[in-house]
Design a protein around this motif. Structure first.
Motif, PDB file in Angstrom:
ATOM      1  N   UNK A   1       0.843  -1.207   0.000  1.00 34.53           N
ATOM      2  CA  UNK A   1       0.000   0.000   0.000  1.00 34.53           C
ATOM      3  C   UNK A   1       0.872   1.249   0.000  1.00 34.53           C
ATOM      4  N   UNK A   2       1.306   1.659  -1.193  1.00 29.29           N
ATOM      5  CA  UNK A   2       1.991   2.949  -1.278  1.00 29.29           C
ATOM      6  C   UNK A   2       0.940   4.057  -1.256  1.00 29.29           C
ATOM      7  N   UNK A   3       1.397   5.247  -0.939  1.00 25.05           N
ATOM      8  CA  UNK A   3       0.473   6.386  -0.931  1.00 25.05           C
ATOM      9  C   UNK A   3      -0.114   6.590  -2.330  1.00 25.05           C
ATOM     10  N   UNK A   4       0.684   6.359  -3.356  1.00 23.99           N
ATOM     11  CA  UNK A   4       0.162   6.550  -4.716  1.00 23.99           C
ATOM     12  C   UNK A   4      -0.931   5.536  -5.051  1.00 23.99           C
ATOM     13  N   UNK A   5      -0.736   4.278  -4.677  1.00 17.62           N
ATOM     14  CA  UNK A   5      -1.784   3.285  -4.963  1.00 17.62           C
ATOM     15  C   UNK A   5      -3.067   3.628  -4.199  1.00 17.62           C
ATOM     16  N   UNK A   6      -2.910   4.131  -2.979  1.00 13.13           N
ATOM     17  CA  UNK A   6      -4.099   4.560  -2.220  1.00 13.13           C
ATOM     18  C   UNK A   6      -4.779   5.714  -2.960  1.00 13.13           C
ATOM     19  N   UNK A   7      -3.978   6.647  -3.460  1.00 11.31           N
ATOM     20  CA  UNK A   7      -4.551   7.800  -4.170  1.00 11.31           C
ATOM     21  C   UNK A   7      -5.244   7.369  -5.454  1.00 11.31           C
ATOM     22  N   UNK A   8      -4.689   6.395  -6.152  1.00  9.75           N
ATOM     23  CA  UNK A   8      -5.325   5.921  -7.394  1.00  9.75           C
ATOM     24  C   UNK A   8      -6.712   5.352  -7.082  1.00  9.75           C
ATOM     25  N   UNK A   9      -6.786   4.543  -6.047  1.00 10.24           N
ATOM     26  CA  UNK A   9      -8.087   3.966  -5.686  1.00 10.24           C
ATOM     27  C   UNK A   9      -9.041   5.023  -5.155  1.00 10.24           C
ATOM     28  N   UNK A  10      -8.493   6.019  -4.465  1.00  5.86           N
ATOM     29  CA  UNK A  10      -9.335   7.127  -3.991  1.00  5.86           C
ATOM     30  C   UNK A  10      -9.883   7.915  -5.174  1.00  5.86           C
ATOM     31  N   UNK A  11      -9.061   8.047  -6.228  1.00  7.50           N
ATOM     32  CA  UNK A  11      -9.526   8.755  -7.432  1.00  7.50           C
ATOM     33  C   UNK A  11     -10.669   8.000  -8.092  1.00  7.50           C
ATOM     34  N   UNK A  12     -10.558   6.690  -8.155  1.00  6.98           N
ATOM     35  CA  UNK A  12     -11.649   5.870  -8.736  1.00  6.98           C
ATOM     36  C   UNK A  12     -12.957   6.101  -7.994  1.00  6.98           C
ATOM     37  N   UNK A  13     -12.843   6.337  -6.679  1.00 14.80           N
ATOM     38  CA  UNK A  13     -14.034   6.487  -5.834  1.00 14.80           C
ATOM     39  C   UNK A  13     -14.611   7.899  -5.871  1.00 14.80           C
ATOM     40  N   UNK A  14     -13.864   8.846  -6.422  1.00 10.98           N
ATOM     41  CA  UNK A  14     -14.342  10.233  -6.436  1.00 10.98           C
ATOM     42  C   UNK A  14     -13.960  11.025  -5.202  1.00 10.98           C
ATOM     43  N   UNK A  15     -12.895  10.588  -4.515  1.00 11.87           N
ATOM     44  CA  UNK A  15     -12.474  11.281  -3.286  1.00 11.87           C
ATOM     45  C   UNK A  15     -11.809  12.611  -3.610  1.00 11.87           C
ATOM     46  N   UNK A  16     -11.733  13.455  -2.593  1.00 13.89           N
ATOM     47  CA  UNK A  16     -11.088  14.761  -2.718  1.00 13.89           C
ATOM     48  C   UNK A  16      -9.767  14.738  -1.938  1.00 13.89           C
ATOM     49  N   UNK A  17      -8.857  15.681  -2.256  1.00  8.04           N
ATOM     50  CA  UNK A  17      -7.551  15.672  -1.569  1.00  8.04           C
ATOM     51  C   UNK A  17      -7.675  15.681  -0.049  1.00  8.04           C
ATOM     52  N   UNK A  18      -8.642  16.428   0.479  1.00  6.23           N
ATOM     53  CA  UNK A  18      -8.766  16.532   1.936  1.00  6.23           C
ATOM     54  C   UNK A  18      -9.228  15.218   2.583  1.00  6.23           C
ATOM     55  N   UNK A  19      -9.709  14.284   1.755  1.00  5.55           N
ATOM     56  CA  UNK A  19     -10.096  12.972   2.295  1.00  5.55           C
ATOM     57  C   UNK A  19      -8.893  12.050   2.493  1.00  5.55           C
ATOM     58  N   UNK A  20      -7.805  12.365   1.819  1.00  9.54           N
ATOM     59  CA  UNK A  20      -6.662  11.437   1.784  1.00  9.54           C
ATOM     60  C   UNK A  20      -6.124  11.044   3.164  1.00  9.54           C
ATOM     61  N   UNK A  21      -5.941  11.998   4.089  1.00  8.31           N
ATOM     62  CA  UNK A  21      -5.420  11.576   5.408  1.00  8.31           C
ATOM     63  C   UNK A  21      -6.328  10.549   6.103  1.00  8.31           C
ATOM     64  N   UNK A  22      -7.635  10.685   5.897  1.00  2.35           N
ATOM     65  CA  UNK A  22      -8.582   9.745   6.517  1.00  2.35           C
ATOM     66  C   UNK A  22      -8.440   8.358   5.874  1.00  2.35           C
ATOM     67  N   UNK A  23      -8.335   8.359   4.564  1.00  2.99           N
ATOM     68  CA  UNK A  23      -8.238   7.075   3.845  1.00  2.99           C
ATOM     69  C   UNK A  23      -6.922   6.377   4.182  1.00  2.99           C
TER      70      UNK A  23
END
Lengths: 442, 95
Positions: free
Chosen positions: A147-169
């Protein structure tokens, strides 16, 4: 069996038909992609003895072959992971639809349309955390993808997340890896429908717009709850390899696997918030990961005393099975207690701890009924101290009352909900993990 | 024609990054000790015991040892004992 192979000895498991794909996925996840195994048609557990014998006899040639032939089966190939993929269309919409068709075929989503994780979208999300994109947050269970931060961000992008959600995810991903034995690996892979449920505490909940009221349903009020939960689920799938019929072997499944993220209704709670119970400051932002195994509405139609409300809850959580294996004992319960239940209890000078003790004291079930799921005869898992049950009649076993919970510590109260005394109770376990979110903020 | 480039959401697994190979197999099970590891669930014991019997009928001098920790996953100490005392091991979780 991989552990035995690691000791230098050939080892094979016998697996049942539907679990062939599970064996393949597990052998990759646990470090021996070419592990050999033998497949029999049906799950032994509920088969008559004669059928158990017959399907084993039918498999004996394969058992011998897998124990005496090197490379007797085709090596399992790990899927190749290309860093980028390209999709063409007459316009961007058509290209995105093609991406969705392909991702659906490979089961990379949750069944709903996915947003394209373009470089630009992912870079925008990466700005939501101070961590570098190649930072490894954890090996994510159950399949232990990196689980790199980038892979987490890619999956967050698929879900429609916003940057401010990233620390929670990110905190949720980290938290899952810290639950129970290896991030609750066995539970997540179980044929029962265990599913994570996320609870956010602290100032970030309000900052992001997480709903602490009717927080578990669909709709605009729960947009943030849904998006963060969805991003976490997609991480579990594409990083944790929690793919149905591979490492998620549910018999029926559950809608709780559309993971939801809720906020505690701290403003309407008479008590300190959940994360303060866990040693954090009220001003800290945290996420707690629970693993739930069901859900029940416990209604209250008019109790006004603390004792009345709590007894109703204690009786309401009195269901389910009882563990007579190993150390065994009662289970755990996550209680989403609405303000209309929590406030009168708190106002009548019950601390949260006193409420938990009261619930534990009054919540009991019939042992005989709660162990019916596991016939005692021929069951090696029954602990020695419970063997005396074999000598009792069913009626005698039914008369024995046992506590639902091991202790009051296994009752987790989180204040969630809108006006009305309807409590949500979830069988849960292993114990939740709470992770600070602020450490991942920019 | 528009080309949409997206990043792959699938992560590599630690297990495939550090993959191990299964051990070489013996040519025959003659005079070998076969460990049978049962997770404790219904039917798995029946399957393993029948497999052990059949191996004893088919090969000369096969010794069979039965192990269980009474639960899934099998406790490490039980697996360790089975691995130490056996030439080959068969496991069953009943799933």
């Amino acid at each position: 069996m991989i552990e035995v192979e690691k000791m230098g000895k050939p080892a094979i498991p016998i697996v049942s038909g539907r679990f062939d794909s599970d064996a393949a996925a597990s052998s990759r996840a646990f470090g021996m992609p070419d592990l050999q195994w033998v497949v029999v048609p049906r799950i032994y557990r509920n088969l008559p003895i004669d059928d158990c014998v017959k399907q084993t006899e039918d498999a004996i040639n394969d058992i011998v072959k897998k124990l005496t032939s090197n490379g007797s089966a085709k090596p399992v190939e790990a899927p190749k992971i290309e860093p980028h993929e390209r999709f063409q269309g007459a316009d961007r919409f058509e290209a995105a639809m093609r991406m969705n068709d392909e991702f659906m075929k490979r089961d990379l989503g949750d069944g709903f349309p996915l947003l394209p994780a373009t470089r630009e979208a992912v870079d925008a999300l990466l700005k939501g955390t101070k961590l570098p994109k190649d930072h490894v947050v954890c090996d994510m269970p159950p399949g232990f993808g990196i689980a790199t931060v980038e892979k987490i961000a890619i999956n967050a992008a698929l879900a429609g997340a916003k940057p401010e959600h990233m620390p929670v995810i990110i905190a949720a991903v980290k938290g899952l890896s810290q639950i129970g034995g290896q991030g609750g690996k066995s539970l997540l892979m179980s044929t029962s429908p265990q599913a994570p449920l996320l609870v956010v505490n602290g100032p970030i909940a309000q900052q992001l717009g997480l709903n602490p009221r009717a927080a578990l349903g669909p709709g605009k009020d729960n947009q943030v709850n849904i998006v963060i939960g969805r991003a976490f689920y997609l991480c579990m799938k594409n990083i944790g390899y929690w793919y149905p019929n591979q490492m998620d072997m549910d018999t029926i499944g559950t809608t709780r696997k559309f993971v939801m993220c809720v906020a505690e209704n701290e403003a309407m709670s008479p008590w300190e918030p959940f994360h303060v119970d866990k040693g954090f400051k009220r001003t800290d932002s945290t996420i707690s990961i629970f693993v739930t195994d069901g859900e029940l509405d416990v209604q209250d139609q008019g109790n006004t005393t603390a004792e009345g409300l709590l007894k109703n809850l204690a009786y309401g959580i009195s269901f389910g099975t009882y563990n007579i294996q190993g150390k065994g004992g009662g289970g755990e319960r996550l209680i989403f207690m609405p303000p209309d239940v929590a406030k009168p209890i708190g106002d009548q000078e019950f601390s949260k701890q006193a409420a938990r003790e009261f619930i534990h004291k009054h919540a009991s079930i019939s042992l005989g009924k709660a162990i019916q799921y596991m016939p005692l005869k021929g069951e090696a898992r029954v602990a020695e101290r419970w063997r005396f049950l074999e000598g009792l009649t069913e009626e005698q076993r039914i008369q024995i009352q046992v506590p639902v919970l091991k202790s009051e510590e296994d009752c987790y109260i989180v204040v969630v909900g809108a006006d009305r005394a309807k409590t949500a109770v979830f069988p849960s376990g292993p114990a939740p993990v709470t992770v600070g979110i602020d450490q991942f903020r920019p | 024609m528009v080309v949409l480039e997206v990043l792959n959401p699938v992560a590599p697994q630690r297990g495939t990054a550090n993959a191990l190979k299964p051990n070489p197999r013996p040519k025959t099970l003659d005079n070998k000790t076969v460990g049978l590891v049962w997770s404790g669930t219904h039917g798995g014991d029946v399957a393993l015991k029948r497999a052990g019997e059949m191996l004893q009928q088919r090969f000369k001098g096969v010794k069979v040892n039965f192990y269980t920790g009474g639960n899934y996953p099998t406790p490490p100490n039980v697996l360790k004992q089975a691995g130490a005392e056996s030439d080959v091991v068969i496991g069953a979780t009943a799933d």
